[in-house]
Design an enzyme around this catalytic site. Sequence first.
Site, PDB file in Angstrom:
ATOM      1  N   ASN A 100      25.748 -91.536  38.623  1.00  0.00           N
ATOM      2  CA  ASN A 100      24.732 -91.147  37.597  1.00  0.00           C
ATOM      3  C   ASN A 100      25.915 -91.187  35.913  1.00  0.00           C
ATOM      4  O   ASN A 100      26.826 -91.643  36.482  1.00  0.00           O
ATOM      5  CB  ASN A 100      24.149 -89.912  37.098  1.00  0.00           C
ATOM      6  CG  ASN A 100      25.567 -88.076  37.228  1.00  0.00           C
ATOM      7  OD1 ASN A 100      26.202 -89.055  36.192  1.00  0.00           O
ATOM      8  ND2 ASN A 100      25.806 -87.996  37.872  1.00  0.00           N
TER       9      ASN A 100
ATOM     10  N   LYS B  81      22.165 -68.894  37.400  1.00  0.00           N
ATOM     11  CA  LYS B  81      23.306 -69.617  37.948  1.00  0.00           C
ATOM     12  C   LYS B  81      24.308 -68.721  37.630  1.00  0.00           C
ATOM     13  O   LYS B  81      25.310 -68.723  37.403  1.00  0.00           O
ATOM     14  CB  LYS B  81      23.709 -70.560  37.606  1.00  0.00           C
ATOM     15  CG  LYS B  81      22.355 -72.408  37.412  1.00  0.00           C
ATOM     16  CD  LYS B  81      23.237 -73.839  37.580  1.00  0.00           C
ATOM     17  CE  LYS B  81      22.467 -74.814  38.276  1.00  0.00           C
ATOM     18  NZ  LYS B  81      22.760 -76.007  38.938  1.00  0.00           N
TER      19      LYS B  81
HETATM   20  O1  PMT Z   1      30.284 -87.290  31.107  1.00  0.00           O
HETATM   21  P1  PMT Z   1      29.749 -87.343  29.582  1.00  0.00           P
HETATM   22  O2  PMT Z   1      29.574 -88.958  29.836  1.00  0.00           O
HETATM   23  O3  PMT Z   1      30.689 -87.532  28.644  1.00  0.00           O
HETATM   24  O4  PMT Z   1      28.375 -86.822  30.080  1.00  0.00           O
HETATM   25  C1  PMT Z   1      28.447 -85.286  29.432  1.00  0.00           C
HETATM   26  C2  PMT Z   1      27.314 -84.743  30.321  1.00  0.00           C
HETATM   27  C3  PMT Z   1      25.927 -84.848  29.263  1.00  0.00           C
HETATM   28  C4  PMT Z   1      27.439 -85.128  31.353  1.00  0.00           C
HETATM   29  C5  PMT Z   1      28.026 -83.200  30.008  1.00  0.00           C
HETATM   30  O5  PMT Z   1      27.428 -82.178  28.646  1.00  0.00           O
HETATM   31  C6  PMT Z   1      26.414 -82.350  30.886  1.00  0.00           C
HETATM   32  O6  PMT Z   1      25.342 -81.959  30.692  1.00  0.00           O
HETATM   33  N1  PMT Z   1      26.890 -81.859  32.486  1.00  0.00           N
HETATM   34  C7  PMT Z   1      26.390 -81.008  33.392  1.00  0.00           C
HETATM   35  C8  PMT Z   1      25.392 -81.951  34.233  1.00  0.00           C
HETATM   36  C9  PMT Z   1      24.077 -81.491  35.231  1.00  0.00           C
HETATM   37  O7  PMT Z   1      24.067 -81.886  35.918  1.00  0.00           O
HETATM   38  O8  PMT Z   1      23.852 -80.397  34.433  1.00  0.00           O
HETATM   39  P2  PMT Z   1      22.698 -79.539  35.399  1.00  0.00           P
HETATM   40  O9  PMT Z   1      21.825 -78.838  34.410  1.00  0.00           O
HETATM   41  O10 PMT Z   1      21.717 -80.807  36.611  1.00  0.00           O
HETATM   42  O11 PMT Z   1      23.320 -78.523  36.015  1.00  0.00           O
HETATM   43  C10 PMT Z   1      23.762 -77.790  35.723  1.00  0.00           C
HETATM   44  C11 PMT Z   1      24.921 -76.927  35.670  1.00  0.00           C
HETATM   45  O12 PMT Z   1      25.050 -76.830  37.683  1.00  0.00           O
HETATM   46  C12 PMT Z   1      26.105 -77.664  35.345  1.00  0.00           C
HETATM   47  O13 PMT Z   1      27.308 -77.164  34.945  1.00  0.00           O
HETATM   48  C13 PMT Z   1      26.583 -78.978  36.806  1.00  0.00           C
HETATM   49  O14 PMT Z   1      28.101 -78.704  36.657  1.00  0.00           O
HETATM   50  C14 PMT Z   1      26.413 -77.195  38.137  1.00  0.00           C
HETATM   51  N2  PMT Z   1      26.058 -77.794  38.996  1.00  0.00           N
HETATM   52  C15 PMT Z   1      25.480 -78.847  39.300  1.00  0.00           C
HETATM   53  C16 PMT Z   1      24.834 -79.384  40.558  1.00  0.00           C
HETATM   54  C17 PMT Z   1      25.715 -78.954  41.735  1.00  0.00           C
HETATM   55  N3  PMT Z   1      25.678 -79.347  42.915  1.00  0.00           N
HETATM   56  N4  PMT Z   1      26.460 -78.649  41.185  1.00  0.00           N
HETATM   57  C18 PMT Z   1      26.841 -77.860  40.381  1.00  0.00           C
HETATM   58  O15 PMT Z   1      27.883 -76.758  40.028  1.00  0.00           O
END
Ligand code: PMT
Length: 401
Positions: free
Chosen positions: A211, A342
């Site tokens: 991504n 979570k």
């Molecule tokens: O890296 P940059 O270009 O600076 O951009 C920053 C960002 C947009 C990536 C960052 O600010 C951000 O939003 N990160 C989380 C992205 C994400 O995957 O969000 P989510 O809503 O899908 O996941 C929720 C949370 O679960 C996140 O904390 C993620 O790290 C965690 N997760 C998700 C899936 C997984 N398999 N394991 C996880 O730990």
Amino acid sequence: MDNLLNKKILFIVCGGVSAYKALETIRLLKKNKAEIKTILTKSAKEFVTPLSVASLSQGKVYDDLFSVENETEMDHIALSRWADLIIVAPATANTITKLSQGSSEDLASTVILASNKQIFIVPAMNVRMWEHKSIKDNIKKLKDFGYKLIGPVIGEMACGEYGEGKMSEPIDILKEINSFLSNNQKNKKIKALVTAGPTNEYLDPIRFITNKSSGKQGYEIAKSLSNRGFNTTLISGPTSLDINSEINLIKVETAEEMFKATQENLPADIAVFSAAVADFKIDKQNKDKIKKIEKLTINLEKNIDILNYVSNHNSMRPKLVIGFAAETTNLDDNAKEKLTKKNCDWIIANDVSKKDSGFDSDYNEVTIFYKNSQKEKEKLSYKKKSDLSEEIVDRIVSEIN
Ligand code: PMT
């Protein structure tokens, strides 16, 4: 001021009327048992003499880049590594401009450019100079580099004018340094874990699904945590970013590797999950390169949720678990759902559909949703990820201490 005891301080004096205050600051630092080496810029020597500085600091005074480079005992790199912290006082408009441009034209600027330590800038100049847009822009750059500012304060200046630009008083400089060292000392015992960047999920040995995450947000949070003294580990997916050597950087590629590295780095006191971990992986990775065929069907299976694993750990759950939420619609509802589902203490939600914000940008705008706080949520306005990270870490510091 106990925290100054045996601290190694590199004190850089620049040329300004306030240089006399640098002498008093050095005297007070010495009185509090700090170890001091000094650099005088060429113009500083118009205001104070190397002899007076040497007598007060009871340490070596350096002034010439070339003589230092010839010295086997300590070159400019060794000098910057020797110090626990660096103070530039008075920091003149000229020095501030040079530092903001990454200049290395003399010993002072070269040592600062080569430094991996906390740098304190103590500005002193006329009020009009201080208010000039070019100085404001340069100060902003220095803050972005992670330098800390002490002052200036408002008062009557040597030129007779009144306003902001006056150098802070020596005792106030000492108080700031002492409080920084005291917080750092406390925070050193606190372990922070940050995940950042994307993960790559391989189809075959050379192709993968990923991504747009650049890792910038997570790296900036790790930097801010480390600058406050936290013992910081950064587990990063593939990015092109660098980080200073104070941070324990663990590079991984896949979600599985990120999960394993996270497990290996528990327990931690604070965990911030800013990585954009792929929700799915290819169910069966091909050992060899997949041949060109008419149609390829890929089956995906769910990756382990690293955040979920950590936030529900029965013996090693960090005291503060912070997740991110990347949303394109219904930011509030989705973030609140993630906060509960979570089992996080905070969720930092960003709208990743906005232009020049979120993924792969230097800027972001976030809303923090709190589980156990009087405030349900708090918006942090659009700004550089480095500034935003400082604001997030300000809140972490107040929560954890
Ligand atoms: O890296 P940059 O270009 O600076 O951009 C920053 C960002 C947009 C990536 C960052 O600010 C951000 O939003 N990160 C989380 C992205 C994400 O995957 O969000 P989510 O809503 O899908 O996941 C929720 C949370 O679960 C996140 O904390 C993620 O790290 C965690 N997760 C998700 C899936 C997984 N398999 N394991 C996880 O730990």
